[in-house]
Design a protein around this motif. Structure first.
Motif, mmCIF file in Angstrom:
data_model
loop_
_atom_site.group_PDB
_atom_site.id
_atom_site.type_symbol
_atom_site.label_atom_id
_atom_site.label_comp_id
_atom_site.label_asym_id
_atom_site.label_seq_id
_atom_site.Cartn_x
_atom_site.Cartn_y
_atom_site.Cartn_z
ATOM 1 N N LEU A 7 -4.458 -4.466 -7.850
ATOM 2 C CA LEU A 7 -4.178 -5.491 -6.854
ATOM 3 C C LEU A 7 -4.259 -6.889 -7.445
ATOM 4 C CD1 LEU A 7 -3.663 -5.957 -3.765
ATOM 5 C CD2 LEU A 7 -6.137 -6.205 -3.533
ATOM 6 N N THR A 8 -5.208 -7.120 -8.337
ATOM 7 C CA THR A 8 -5.435 -8.471 -8.866
ATOM 8 C C THR A 8 -4.639 -8.766 -10.127
ATOM 9 O OG1 THR A 8 -7.387 -7.702 -10.079
ATOM 10 C CG2 THR A 8 -7.741 -8.619 -7.881
ATOM 11 N N ALA A 9 -4.156 -7.739 -10.803
ATOM 12 C CA ALA A 9 -3.439 -7.957 -12.051
ATOM 13 C C ALA A 9 -1.943 -8.137 -11.837
ATOM 14 C CB ALA A 9 -3.671 -6.792 -13.011
ATOM 15 N N GLY A 10 -1.452 -7.814 -10.647
ATOM 16 C CA GLY A 10 -0.024 -7.882 -10.396
ATOM 17 C C GLY A 10 0.434 -9.214 -9.842
ATOM 18 N N ASP A 11 1.650 -9.208 -9.339
ATOM 19 C CA ASP A 11 2.232 -10.390 -8.712
ATOM 20 C C ASP A 11 1.395 -10.808 -7.512
ATOM 21 O OD1 ASP A 11 4.217 -11.486 -6.464
ATOM 22 O OD2 ASP A 11 5.083 -11.941 -8.439
ATOM 23 N N PRO A 12 1.244 -12.128 -7.257
ATOM 24 C CA PRO A 12 0.452 -12.584 -6.105
ATOM 25 C C PRO A 12 0.920 -12.005 -4.777
ATOM 26 C CG PRO A 12 0.876 -14.403 -7.585
ATOM 27 C CD PRO A 12 1.689 -13.255 -8.102
ATOM 28 N N GLY A 13 2.186 -11.616 -4.702
ATOM 29 C CA GLY A 13 2.713 -11.055 -3.463
ATOM 30 C C GLY A 13 2.597 -9.555 -3.365
ATOM 31 N N ARG B 254 1.620 -5.976 -2.477
ATOM 32 C CA ARG B 254 1.073 -5.419 -1.241
ATOM 33 C C ARG B 254 0.360 -4.108 -1.529
ATOM 34 N NH1 ARG B 254 6.606 -5.061 1.901
ATOM 35 N NH2 ARG B 254 7.057 -4.135 -0.144
ATOM 36 N N GLN B 255 -0.405 -3.657 -0.549
ATOM 37 C CA GLN B 255 -1.131 -2.405 -0.719
ATOM 38 C C GLN B 255 -0.170 -1.246 -0.956
ATOM 39 O OE1 GLN B 255 -4.162 -1.389 2.089
ATOM 40 N NE2 GLN B 255 -5.129 -3.407 2.027
ATOM 41 N N GLU B 256 0.977 -1.260 -0.320
ATOM 42 C CA GLU B 256 1.939 -0.179 -0.526
ATOM 43 C C GLU B 256 2.477 -0.194 -1.958
ATOM 44 O OE1 GLU B 256 6.036 -1.592 1.398
ATOM 45 O OE2 GLU B 256 4.316 -1.939 2.712
ATOM 46 N N ASP B 257 2.587 -1.387 -2.555
ATOM 47 C CA ASP B 257 3.008 -1.480 -3.950
ATOM 48 C C ASP B 257 1.947 -0.893 -4.873
ATOM 49 O OD1 ASP B 257 5.356 -2.908 -3.185
ATOM 50 O OD2 ASP B 257 4.164 -4.756 -3.087
ATOM 51 N N VAL B 258 0.678 -1.196 -4.582
ATOM 52 C CA VAL B 258 -0.424 -0.651 -5.365
ATOM 53 C C VAL B 258 -0.455 0.863 -5.237
ATOM 54 C CG1 VAL B 258 -2.938 -0.553 -5.590
ATOM 55 C CG2 VAL B 258 -1.799 -2.756 -5.202
ATOM 56 N N ALA B 259 -0.231 1.353 -4.013
ATOM 57 C CA ALA B 259 -0.224 2.797 -3.786
ATOM 58 C C ALA B 259 0.852 3.482 -4.615
ATOM 59 C CB ALA B 259 -0.006 3.083 -2.301
ATOM 60 N N ALA B 260 2.046 2.891 -4.640
ATOM 61 C CA ALA B 260 3.145 3.466 -5.424
ATOM 62 C C ALA B 260 2.829 3.449 -6.911
ATOM 63 C CB ALA B 260 4.436 2.704 -5.140
ATOM 64 N N ARG B 261 2.210 2.365 -7.369
ATOM 65 C CA ARG B 261 1.891 2.240 -8.788
ATOM 66 C C ARG B 261 0.851 3.266 -9.211
ATOM 67 N NH1 ARG B 261 0.681 -3.707 -10.912
ATOM 68 N NH2 ARG B 261 2.874 -3.819 -10.249
ATOM 69 N N LEU B 262 -0.125 3.548 -8.323
ATOM 70 C CA LEU B 262 -1.201 4.483 -8.664
ATOM 71 C C LEU B 262 -0.894 5.919 -8.265
ATOM 72 C CD1 LEU B 262 -4.331 2.338 -7.675
ATOM 73 C CD2 LEU B 262 -3.343 2.681 -9.948
ATOM 74 N N GLY B 263 0.198 6.108 -7.524
ATOM 75 C CA GLY B 263 0.555 7.454 -7.102
ATOM 76 C C GLY B 263 -0.339 8.013 -6.022
ATOM 77 N N ILE B 264 -0.817 7.126 -5.127
ATOM 78 C CA ILE B 264 -1.654 7.545 -4.012
ATOM 79 C C ILE B 264 -1.082 6.965 -2.733
ATOM 80 C CG2 ILE B 264 -3.740 7.740 -5.417
ATOM 81 C CD1 ILE B 264 -4.585 4.994 -4.468
ATOM 82 N N THR B 265 -1.660 7.322 -1.588
ATOM 83 C CA THR B 265 -1.160 6.817 -0.319
ATOM 84 C C THR B 265 -1.697 5.421 -0.034
ATOM 85 O OG1 THR B 265 -2.995 7.697 0.983
ATOM 86 C CG2 THR B 265 -1.115 9.168 0.583
ATOM 87 N N GLN B 266 -1.020 4.695 0.844
ATOM 88 C CA GLN B 266 -1.499 3.371 1.234
ATOM 89 C C GLN B 266 -2.839 3.484 1.949
ATOM 90 O OE1 GLN B 266 1.332 1.039 3.417
ATOM 91 N NE2 GLN B 266 -0.141 -0.566 3.915
ATOM 92 N N GLN B 267 -3.018 4.573 2.704
ATOM 93 C CA GLN B 267 -4.294 4.789 3.381
ATOM 94 C C GLN B 267 -5.427 4.954 2.369
ATOM 95 O OE1 GLN B 267 -1.416 6.329 4.132
ATOM 96 N NE2 GLN B 267 -1.058 5.299 6.115
ATOM 97 N N ALA B 268 -5.122 5.625 1.244
ATOM 98 C CA ALA B 268 -6.141 5.806 0.210
ATOM 99 C C ALA B 268 -6.505 4.466 -0.425
ATOM 100 C CB ALA B 268 -5.644 6.784 -0.857
ATOM 101 N N VAL B 269 -5.493 3.613 -0.630
ATOM 102 C CA VAL B 269 -5.743 2.277 -1.168
ATOM 103 C C VAL B 269 -6.667 1.507 -0.243
ATOM 104 C CG1 VAL B 269 -4.694 0.032 -1.674
ATOM 105 C CG2 VAL B 269 -3.606 2.132 -2.488
ATOM 106 N N SER B 270 -6.336 1.517 1.050
ATOM 107 C CA SER B 270 -7.140 0.797 2.031
ATOM 108 C C SER B 270 -8.567 1.326 2.079
ATOM 109 C CB SER B 270 -6.482 0.917 3.412
ATOM 110 O OG SER B 270 -7.234 0.226 4.379
#
Length: 226
Positions: free
Chosen positions: A155-161, A163-179
């Motif tokens: 979340l902190t190393a990427g683009d300032p914009g 989103r959690q769904e972007d992090v989820a896609a990058r890590l291969g997990i669900t957005q709910q798991a990110v949250s």
């Protein structure tokens, strides 16, 4: 000004890690959003100790937590005056901030401390309060799992914009798991408390200037609430 004196723990057992520390930390504080707050970058002072001078308390808070995460270091923060003109080398500097940082790092080495951190300042009460907030943040971060850190780092190393769904896609997990991981890691709570620690550091050094307590631009991001 704020001086950070960081001393390696157990160097006789694990060997000198100062060069590795300086290599790791140099690009971290050289980023455009952090560079303005660095008065003198970290350098070896004596033995297995490093020191730096800063003009931005938000950056001091961020770096303190980063160094604590690295592990194996005692962190002392001194807030006060520095003698001008400040030498090019931090280790040649003088003034109350340097004296207080020395006292702080010695206190941080106490075996009674769960978090190897201490703050000393021109205002002792504000310094003690800043130390308390930083110790709580450090203790909270120390309990995070690798999974929690993976989400925070993404979340902190990427683009300032990002989103959690972007992090989820990058890590291969669900957005709910990110949250869920962010909630478990108390990341929002840490971001909410960092400005308080920065303001108390400002008061500890005898200044309450707003420019010293603003969050470092682009350094951290408040996660979206699901």
């Amino acid at each position: 000004m704020w001086v950070m004196t960081v001393d390696q723990q157990g160097s006789q057992v694990v060997g000198d890690r100062v060069d590795a520390f300086l290599t790791e930390i140099a690009p971290y504080i050289a980023s455009p959003e952090r560079r303005a707050g660095v008065v003198r970058p970290f350098e070896r002072t004596v033995g297995d100790e490093v020191q730096a001078v800063f003009a931005d308390t938000a950056l001091v808070v961020e770096l303190t937590l980063h160094v604590l995460r690295l592990g194996g270091w005692s962190v002392g923060i001194g807030g006060g005056e520095v003698d001008e003109p400040l030498p090019e080398s931090a280790r040649a500097g003088s003034g109350s901030a340097f004296v207080l940082a020395r006292a702080a790092v010695e206190a941080a080495k106490s075996r009674m401390r769960v978090v190897p951190l201490a703050v000393r300042g021109t205002d002792p009460d504000a310094a003690a309060e800043a130390e308390g907030v930083l110790m709580l943040l450090g203790a909270s971060a120390a309990r995070r799992t690798a999974a929690g850190w993976a989400v925070i780092d993404a979340l902190t190393a990427g683009d300032p914009g990002l989103r959690q769904e972007d992090v989820a896609a990058r890590l291969g997990i669900t957005q709910q798991a990110v949250s869920q991981r962010l909630r478990t890691a108390l990341w929002s709570e840490e971001l909410a408390a960092r400005p308080a620690a920065a303001r108390l550091l400002s008061l500890a050094a005898g200044t309450g200037e707003d420019r010293d307590v603003r969050a470092t631009p682009g350094a951290v991001r408040t996660p979206e609430r699901s």
